[in-house]
Design a protein around this motif. Structure first.
Motif, PDB file in Angstrom:
ATOM      1  N   SER A 138       0.823  -1.212   0.000  1.00  0.00           N
ATOM      2  CA  SER A 138       0.000   0.000   0.000  1.00  0.00           C
ATOM      3  C   SER A 138       0.860   1.267   0.000  1.00  0.00           C
ATOM      4  O   SER A 138       0.407   2.322  -0.410  1.00  0.00           O
ATOM      5  CB  SER A 138      -0.952  -0.007   1.198  1.00  0.00           C
ATOM      6  OG  SER A 138      -0.223   0.130   2.383  1.00  0.00           O
ATOM      7  N   SER A 142      -5.075  -8.992  -4.712  1.00  0.00           N
ATOM      8  CA  SER A 142      -5.178  -7.569  -4.356  1.00  0.00           C
ATOM      9  C   SER A 142      -5.211  -7.411  -2.839  1.00  0.00           C
ATOM     10  O   SER A 142      -5.474  -8.369  -2.108  1.00  0.00           O
ATOM     11  CB  SER A 142      -6.450  -6.977  -4.962  1.00  0.00           C
ATOM     12  OG  SER A 142      -7.565  -7.527  -4.279  1.00  0.00           O
ATOM     13  N   LEU A 143      -4.966  -6.175  -2.369  1.00  0.00           N
ATOM     14  CA  LEU A 143      -4.983  -5.922  -0.919  1.00  0.00           C
ATOM     15  C   LEU A 143      -6.363  -6.254  -0.329  1.00  0.00           C
ATOM     16  O   LEU A 143      -6.468  -6.781   0.769  1.00  0.00           O
ATOM     17  CB  LEU A 143      -4.631  -4.462  -0.636  1.00  0.00           C
ATOM     18  CG  LEU A 143      -3.141  -4.118  -0.733  1.00  0.00           C
ATOM     19  CD1 LEU A 143      -2.927  -2.621  -0.575  1.00  0.00           C
ATOM     20  CD2 LEU A 143      -2.330  -4.870   0.304  1.00  0.00           C
ATOM     21  N   ASN A 144      -7.420  -5.930  -1.081  1.00  0.00           N
ATOM     22  CA  ASN A 144      -8.776  -6.228  -0.583  1.00  0.00           C
ATOM     23  C   ASN A 144      -8.975  -7.727  -0.398  1.00  0.00           C
ATOM     24  O   ASN A 144      -9.547  -8.178   0.592  1.00  0.00           O
ATOM     25  CB  ASN A 144      -9.837  -5.692  -1.556  1.00  0.00           C
ATOM     26  CG  ASN A 144      -9.946  -4.193  -1.465  1.00  0.00           C
ATOM     27  OD1 ASN A 144      -9.478  -3.605  -0.491  1.00  0.00           O
ATOM     28  ND2 ASN A 144     -10.539  -3.577  -2.473  1.00  0.00           N
ATOM     29  N   LYS A 145      -8.483  -8.480  -1.383  1.00  0.00           N
ATOM     30  CA  LYS A 145      -8.637  -9.946  -1.285  1.00  0.00           C
ATOM     31  C   LYS A 145      -7.803 -10.477  -0.117  1.00  0.00           C
ATOM     32  O   LYS A 145      -8.228 -11.382   0.594  1.00  0.00           O
ATOM     33  CB  LYS A 145      -8.214 -10.619  -2.592  1.00  0.00           C
ATOM     34  CG  LYS A 145      -9.282 -10.507  -3.667  1.00  0.00           C
ATOM     35  CD  LYS A 145      -8.878 -11.293  -4.892  1.00  0.00           C
ATOM     36  CE  LYS A 145      -9.855 -11.008  -6.023  1.00  0.00           C
ATOM     37  NZ  LYS A 145      -9.231 -11.115  -7.333  1.00  0.00           N
ATOM     38  N   ALA A 203      -7.141  -8.946   2.611  1.00  0.00           N
ATOM     39  CA  ALA A 203      -7.828  -8.610   3.862  1.00  0.00           C
ATOM     40  C   ALA A 203      -9.055  -9.501   4.058  1.00  0.00           C
ATOM     41  O   ALA A 203      -9.377  -9.899   5.177  1.00  0.00           O
ATOM     42  CB  ALA A 203      -8.238  -7.139   3.843  1.00  0.00           C
ATOM     43  N   ALA A 204      -9.717  -9.822   2.933  1.00  0.00           N
ATOM     44  CA  ALA A 204     -10.957 -10.598   3.040  1.00  0.00           C
ATOM     45  C   ALA A 204     -10.701 -12.077   3.345  1.00  0.00           C
ATOM     46  O   ALA A 204     -11.525 -12.741   3.980  1.00  0.00           O
ATOM     47  CB  ALA A 204     -11.759 -10.465   1.738  1.00  0.00           C
TER      48      ALA A 204
END
Ligand code: SF4
Ligand code: SF4
Length: 291
Positions: free
Chosen positions: A160, A178-181, A183-184
């Protein structure tokens, strides 16, 4: 604990507390300490056949923070270590995770097996070193193709912070996470594991399968803890709750579903002194009669 350490470190930086950044040989040597601790803990536990280091275990303290003043009786040294960990994180980010945590050492040993790793594209990198400056684990991300095979905790902070798109990526071959994935993913795993256990009726938040007697045939009263209820104890030791109440001279309307550490205050209000230790004696007596 990692999150609390990071938050405390951010607070310390806001308060302009001088940060210590061990590097070079010092950093390298300190990182070995957690492996030595892991080895010692496994060795001592193996030799002693029991968790004799438990009173010093900051993790155990962390999990019992809700038990009030009882924590000082059972885990005084562990509590002091926990406070020291949090204080140290104000000077060195995640000092505990980096240098001392035996669980961190275990995970580091398993890390080479992880499918996705933080990779840096040398051709795109502009050597700004924002990744290294902000790495939660103090790794030299800017100089490596793979952030670290062992010490990286996949927090994504470096990704990030990188100013050049697609230079630092969590990837395996051509598959990029991805960063979202990222985190999820833990949340999805948590929901699947807990959800499936709830659906199967196997989800439990208290201990089970207590060994009633130890190897010498003596009652394992260590298994009666302040967080347990009279009902838990009755179930674990296969004793009728009414028999326990009668033997302990407790009123019939005693709340058998209340943790012992809370029940003791209720009983004290009624002028009855009853501690976890008293229940241990009662169970010991009842078990003796039945064997
Ligand atoms: S993801 Fe990046 S910032 Fe986080 S520990 Fe790994 S290298 Fe350091
Ligand atoms: S932050 Fe990105 S561009 Fe800067 S040194 Fe790290 S990888 Fe290279």
């Amino acid at each position: 604990m990692g999150t609390i350490q990071t938050l405390l470190n951010k607070l310390a930086q806001k308060l302009k507390i001088k940060q210590i950044k061990p590097h070079g040989k010092v950093d390298k040597i300190l990182r070995y300490v957690k492996y030595i601790l892991l080895f010692l803990i496994l060795f001592i536990t193996y030799k002693a056949h029991e968790l004799i280091l438990r009173p010093y275990d900051p993790w155990a303290v962390f999990m019992h923070l809700g038990s009030g003043s009882e924590i000082f009786e059972e885990f005084l040294i562990g509590f002091i270590i926990l406070i020291a960990i949090f204080l140290s994180s104000m000077f060195i980010e995640r000092a505990w995770c980096r240098y001392l945590c035996p669980l961190g050492a275990t995970l580091a040993l398993l890390a080479p097996l992880s499918i996705f790793k933080v990779r840096r594209s040398d051709s795109k990198c502009v050597d700004c070193r924002a990744c290294t400056r902000n790495c939660s684990m103090g790794l030299n991300v800017h100089s490596q193709e793979i952030a670290s095979k062992t010490e990286c905790i996949s927090c994504g902070e470096c990704i990030s912070r990188c100013p050049v798109d697609n230079t630092l990526e969590m990837k395996k071959g051509s598959i990029v996470l991805s960063l979202n994935k990222m985190a999820a993913m833990p949340l999805v795993i948590l929901v699947i594991v807990v959800g499936s256990n709830i659906a199967l009726g196997t989800f439990k938040t208290s201990s089970s399968n207590v060994e009633v007697l130890n190897e010498n045939g003596v009652l394992n009263d260590d298994n009666i803890k302040g967080y347990m209820t009279i009902k838990d104890v009755a179930t674990e030791f296969s004793i009728d709750t009414n028999i326990i109440l009668e033997k302990a001279s407790l009123p019939k309307d005693t709340d058998i579903n209340k943790p012992l550490k809370e029940l003791k205050n209720d009983l004290l209000d009624k002028g009855i002194e009853f501690e976890t230790e008293d229940l241990k004696e009662v169970v010991k007596e009842l078990i003796k009669q039945s064997y």
